[in-house]
Design a protein around this motif. Structure first.
Motif, PDB file in Angstrom:
ATOM      1  N   SER A 178       0.850  -1.186   0.000  1.00  0.00           N
ATOM      2  CA  SER A 178       0.000   0.000   0.000  1.00  0.00           C
ATOM      3  C   SER A 178       0.893   1.246   0.000  1.00  0.00           C
ATOM      4  O   SER A 178       2.102   1.165   0.235  1.00  0.00           O
ATOM      5  CB  SER A 178      -0.897  -0.001   1.229  1.00  0.00           C
ATOM      6  N   GLY A 179       0.270   2.409  -0.243  1.00  0.00           N
ATOM      7  CA  GLY A 179       1.020   3.667  -0.298  1.00  0.00           C
ATOM      8  C   GLY A 179       1.821   3.913   0.979  1.00  0.00           C
ATOM      9  O   GLY A 179       2.998   4.274   0.944  1.00  0.00           O
ATOM     10  N   GLY A 180       1.166   3.703   2.106  1.00  0.00           N
ATOM     11  CA  GLY A 180       1.837   3.945   3.379  1.00  0.00           C
ATOM     12  C   GLY A 180       2.946   2.935   3.649  1.00  0.00           C
ATOM     13  O   GLY A 180       3.953   3.253   4.280  1.00  0.00           O
ATOM     14  N   LYS A 188      -7.976   0.557   1.932  1.00  0.00           N
ATOM     15  CA  LYS A 188      -8.720   1.734   1.482  1.00  0.00           C
ATOM     16  C   LYS A 188      -8.523   1.985  -0.010  1.00  0.00           C
ATOM     17  O   LYS A 188      -9.481   2.186  -0.746  1.00  0.00           O
ATOM     18  CB  LYS A 188      -8.289   2.980   2.276  1.00  0.00           C
ATOM     19  N   SER A 189      -7.264   1.977  -0.457  1.00  0.00           N
ATOM     20  CA  SER A 189      -7.014   2.232  -1.885  1.00  0.00           C
ATOM     21  C   SER A 189      -7.567   1.111  -2.739  1.00  0.00           C
ATOM     22  O   SER A 189      -8.055   1.344  -3.852  1.00  0.00           O
ATOM     23  CB  SER A 189      -5.514   2.377  -2.155  1.00  0.00           C
ATOM     24  N   THR A 190      -7.503  -0.106  -2.227  1.00  0.00           N
ATOM     25  CA  THR A 190      -8.046  -1.244  -2.970  1.00  0.00           C
ATOM     26  C   THR A 190      -9.547  -1.052  -3.162  1.00  0.00           C
ATOM     27  O   THR A 190     -10.079  -1.244  -4.262  1.00  0.00           O
ATOM     28  CB  THR A 190      -7.765  -2.547  -2.203  1.00  0.00           C
ATOM     29  N   PHE A 213      -5.831   9.991  -7.356  1.00  0.00           N
ATOM     30  CA  PHE A 213      -5.026   8.897  -6.822  1.00  0.00           C
ATOM     31  C   PHE A 213      -4.111   9.352  -5.685  1.00  0.00           C
ATOM     32  O   PHE A 213      -3.718  10.512  -5.610  1.00  0.00           O
ATOM     33  CB  PHE A 213      -4.182   8.274  -7.936  1.00  0.00           C
ATOM     34  N   GLN A 214      -3.768   8.367  -4.854  1.00  0.00           N
ATOM     35  CA  GLN A 214      -2.915   8.626  -3.699  1.00  0.00           C
ATOM     36  C   GLN A 214      -1.561   9.180  -4.138  1.00  0.00           C
ATOM     37  O   GLN A 214      -0.971   9.989  -3.451  1.00  0.00           O
ATOM     38  CB  GLN A 214      -2.714   7.305  -2.935  1.00  0.00           C
ATOM     39  N   ASP A 215      -1.097   8.743  -5.296  1.00  0.00           N
ATOM     40  CA  ASP A 215       0.227   9.139  -5.754  1.00  0.00           C
ATOM     41  C   ASP A 215       0.099  10.130  -6.913  1.00  0.00           C
ATOM     42  O   ASP A 215      -0.118   9.739  -8.042  1.00  0.00           O
ATOM     43  CB  ASP A 215       0.949   7.866  -6.213  1.00  0.00           C
ATOM     44  N   GLY A 226     -11.560  10.469  -3.705  1.00  0.00           N
ATOM     45  CA  GLY A 226     -10.269  11.116  -3.438  1.00  0.00           C
ATOM     46  C   GLY A 226      -9.466  10.247  -2.490  1.00  0.00           C
ATOM     47  O   GLY A 226      -9.872  10.029  -1.360  1.00  0.00           O
ATOM     48  N   ASP A 227      -8.334   9.718  -2.962  1.00  0.00           N
ATOM     49  CA  ASP A 227      -7.494   8.850  -2.124  1.00  0.00           C
ATOM     50  C   ASP A 227      -6.345   9.688  -1.583  1.00  0.00           C
ATOM     51  O   ASP A 227      -5.396   9.981  -2.306  1.00  0.00           O
ATOM     52  CB  ASP A 227      -6.982   7.679  -2.970  1.00  0.00           C
ATOM     53  N   GLU A 228      -6.442  10.106  -0.361  1.00  0.00           N
ATOM     54  CA  GLU A 228      -5.454  11.006   0.244  1.00  0.00           C
ATOM     55  C   GLU A 228      -5.172  12.190  -0.682  1.00  0.00           C
ATOM     56  O   GLU A 228      -4.020  12.502  -0.978  1.00  0.00           O
ATOM     57  CB  GLU A 228      -4.121  10.280   0.503  1.00  0.00           C
TER      58      GLU A 228
HETATM   59 MG   LIG Z   1      -3.767   3.703   0.048  1.00  0.00          MG
END
Ligand SMILES: [Mg+2]
Ligand SMILES: Nc1ncnc2c1ncn2[C@@H]1O[C@H](COP(=O)(O)OP(=O)(O)OP(=O)(O)O)[C@@H](O)[C@H]1O
Ligand SMILES: Nc1ncnc2c1ncn2[C@@H]1O[C@H](COP(=O)(O)OP(=O)(O)OP(=O)(O)O)[C@@H](O)[C@H]1O
Ligand SMILES: [Mg+2]
Lengths: 264, 317
Positions: free
Chosen positions: A156-158, B53-55, B97-99, B178-180
């Protein structure tokens, strides 16, 4: 490690940076001491990341710098790219704001961590692997032994952010520049990472430049706090003072913008 | 145009999403989640790093295959899309996206990438009068209009996040995920952009699923909050209620670990125990090995989310 009197391990003075015809940094002054965490907050786009990248000699092409960045007396701005490469990771390392910058997408996590350890610390394969497992445990990666065989996109990102922290810490650098190292973490995992950083400072005398926009994090862990705006440090001081009696108007604005700010 | 106001815009029912790796048991990253987002509603999704969460967000946008369960958007099932073109109706869902580095194309100017978003809206038949320009969107997220002429890598982390938001808003989504999306912004910019996203939802009747670890921002903009732990939702309810009276021990731990900007130098409390591996979740309640209030039976019985909005045996009827 030090007994209160301030020996600067890293001293940035009058750092200027021009990029694409624009002045990005207008004379930045910052000093880091062993065992201490220097928090750096500031407006988005104010030059925090660029200050970190300048220290590692990783500025984008075409960047022109002035001033000095002294690591234990050596001006890093005068070193050749090859000399800088020797210091990077070993003496000074950085956790990048964008964790994908620090992780190679095609190599397993174990490969990346152990390569680094074997190259810089000359550990053998087995010792490097043990240290890698230990580092992943410290940054709270579940099932660290198995995680070594996985690739960055499988986390995951974190988790990627925490793996980047593990890589940056792998060779026990003297100076760590951590650019928003906990932005992708929930608060309980964040608490673990903050405790880890604090412990490394207290036990090993690591000096940290912690870039964070989170004033709660700043308050929890920074010894000194600096605030940047428009390429300049506008305020520096002890944590308690800056967060409760800000001298600069911009610092005050930042504090006022906090939702549900606990007034002191 | 005016859907049944009582039907949720997005409905996720008993969703399971798995990742497969050769030689290892599948990882159930999302392990049975139900969640609704109504038109004009902002739902905040929070939870431990790696909890899924992102999944979940990617599944909602049709970017991941579902192992079990169902996702419906505006009455239409969301299916993962192998084909390059997303179904027209589904372009009403936009994700930030988160990134922000990976999601922006480094070789194209910011303005033309935002224009893509606007073209998406036009393609759905949104009237030209309602469409904006890239410059206008950039100013709304707090960047100069001249940013349109530059490339993504010329911007700082927080500036790139704002570009990604401008692009998503340009597509006039009916559901924005909205992911982060604002994690790299300073407090004052967070306030501005979060408010902008919220007003989009409230004014245009769009739904907003807002994933963030920053509880103070979630508290500010979400009507409802869902707390996730290791692939499951453990608590949900109106934000103010959950904030004032968190019931699940995990929610309590989460709220207690928010560091306070009081200058006092107090390190927040960590959760005890190891972060669990979703490939090998604990038996019974997934939180029990780390729960300060676990009691006899928590290691055997898996609690379900009850009507009161909490999945914990402390509150079993
Ligand atoms: Mg995530
Ligand atoms: N490659 C580049 N070319 C030209 N300008 C750039 C480039 N990269 C960054 N900049 C500019 O340099 C300034 C400082 O950027 P920097 O990334 O240091 O900001 P920051 O303080 O880290 O912000 P954030 O909190 O948003 O990450 C920004 O205004 C940005 O637009
Ligand atoms: N492509 C993949 N292959 C295998 N496992 C994956 C993959 N992507 C994610 N996972 C695993 O699934 C779990 C959930 O990941 P996800 O990215 O959904 O978490 P998250 O809640 O968004 O976390 P964060 O807050 O750190 O971004 C993690 O354990 C992660 O390691
Ligand atoms: Mg930055």
């Amino acid at each position: 490690m030090t007994d209160g009197d301030t020996v600067d391990v890293l001293r940035i003075s009058g750092l200027t940076l021009d990029l694409g015809g624009a002045r990005i940094l207008g004379g930045v002054d910052l000093a880091l001491q062993p065992g201490r965490i220097h928090g750096l907050a500031g407006e988005s786009g104010s030059g925090k990341t660029m200050t970190g990248l300048a220290t590692l000699g990783l500025l984008p092409p075409g960047a022109r710098t002035g001033g000095r960045i002294e690591l234990e007396g050596t001006d890093l701005l005068t070193l050749t790219p090859r000399q800088l490469a020797v210091l990077r990771g070993r003496s000074v390392s950085m956790v990048f704001q964008d964790p994908s910058t620090s992780l190679h997408p095609m190599l397993s996590i174990g490969h990346q961590l152990t390569d680094h350890l074997r190259h810089h610390l000359k550990l053998n394969r087995k010792a490097a692997k043990e240290r890698a497992v230990d580092l992943l445990t410290q940054v709270r990666i579940p099932n660290p032994r198995e995680a070594l065989g996985r690739y960055p996109h499988q986390f995951s990102g974190g988790m990627r952010q925490r793996i980047a922290i593990a890589i940056a810490l792998a060779c026990e650098p003297k100076v760590l520049i951590a650019d928003e190292p906990t932005t992708a973490l929930d608060v309980t995992v964040q608490a673990g990472v903050l405790r880890l950083l604090r412990g490394l400072c207290d036990d090993l005398g690591l000096a940290v430049l912690l870039v964070t926009h989170d004033l709660g994090v700043m308050s929890a862990i920074a010894d000194e706090v600096s605030v940047m705006r428009h390429g300049l440090v506008v305020e520096t001081g002890p944590r308690g003072r800056v967060l409760t009696e800000p001298q600069h108007e911009y610092t005050r604005q930042l504090l006022d913008a906090l939702p549900g700010r606990s007034t002191v | 145009m005016t859907p049944d106001p009582t039907a949720p815009l997005l409905s996720v029912d008993d969703l399971v999403v798995q990742y497969h790796r050769p030689g290892a048991p599948p990882t159930r990253a999302v392990a049975g989640v139900s969640l609704q987002v109504r038109a004009g509603e902002v739902v905040g999704l929070v939870g431990e790093s790696g909890c899924g969460k992102s999944t979940l967000a990617r599944a909602v946008c049709g970017l991941t295959a579902l192992a079990e369960g169902r996702i419906t958007y505006d009455g239409t099932p969301v299916r993962p899309l192998r084909v390059r073109r997303r179904e027209l109706a589904l372009t009403g869902i936009q994700m930030v996206f988160q990134d922000p580095y990976g999601s922006l194309n480094p070789r194209r100017r910011v303005g033309s990438q935002i224009a893509d978003g606007i073209r998406t809206a036009a393609g759905r038949g949104e009237s030209a009068a309602e469409l904006t320009t890239p410059e206008d969107l950039l100013t709304r997220v707090g960047l100069p209009a001249s940013a349109a002429e530059r490339y993504p890598q010329e911007f700082s982390g927080g500036q790139r996040q704002r570009i990604a938001i401008a692009r998503a808003l340009g597509a006039r989504p009916r559901l924005l995920v909205g992911d982060e999306p604002i994690s790299a912004l300073d407090a004052s910019a967070q306030l501005q952009v979060a408010t902008l996203m919220r007003s989009l939802a409230v004014e245009s009747g769009a739904g907003l699923l807002f994933i963030s670890h920053d509880l103070s921002v979630v508290r500010l903009i979400a009507d409802r909050i869902a707390v996730m732990y290791l692939g499951r939702i453990v608590e949900t309810g109106p934000t103010a209620e959950v904030w004032a009276d968190p019931r699940h021990p995990y929610t309590r731990a989460l709220l207690a670990a928010v560091p306070k900007p009081d200058g006092a130098g107090v390190l927040p409390a960590e959760l005890p125990g190891d972060v669990p591996d979703p490939a090998d979740p604990p038996s019974g309640c997934r939180f029990h090995p780390r729960c300060p209030q676990a009691f006899d039976g928590c290691d055997r019985e898996e609690p379900q989310l009850i009507a009161g909005g909490v999945a914990c045996r402390l509150y079993a009827a």
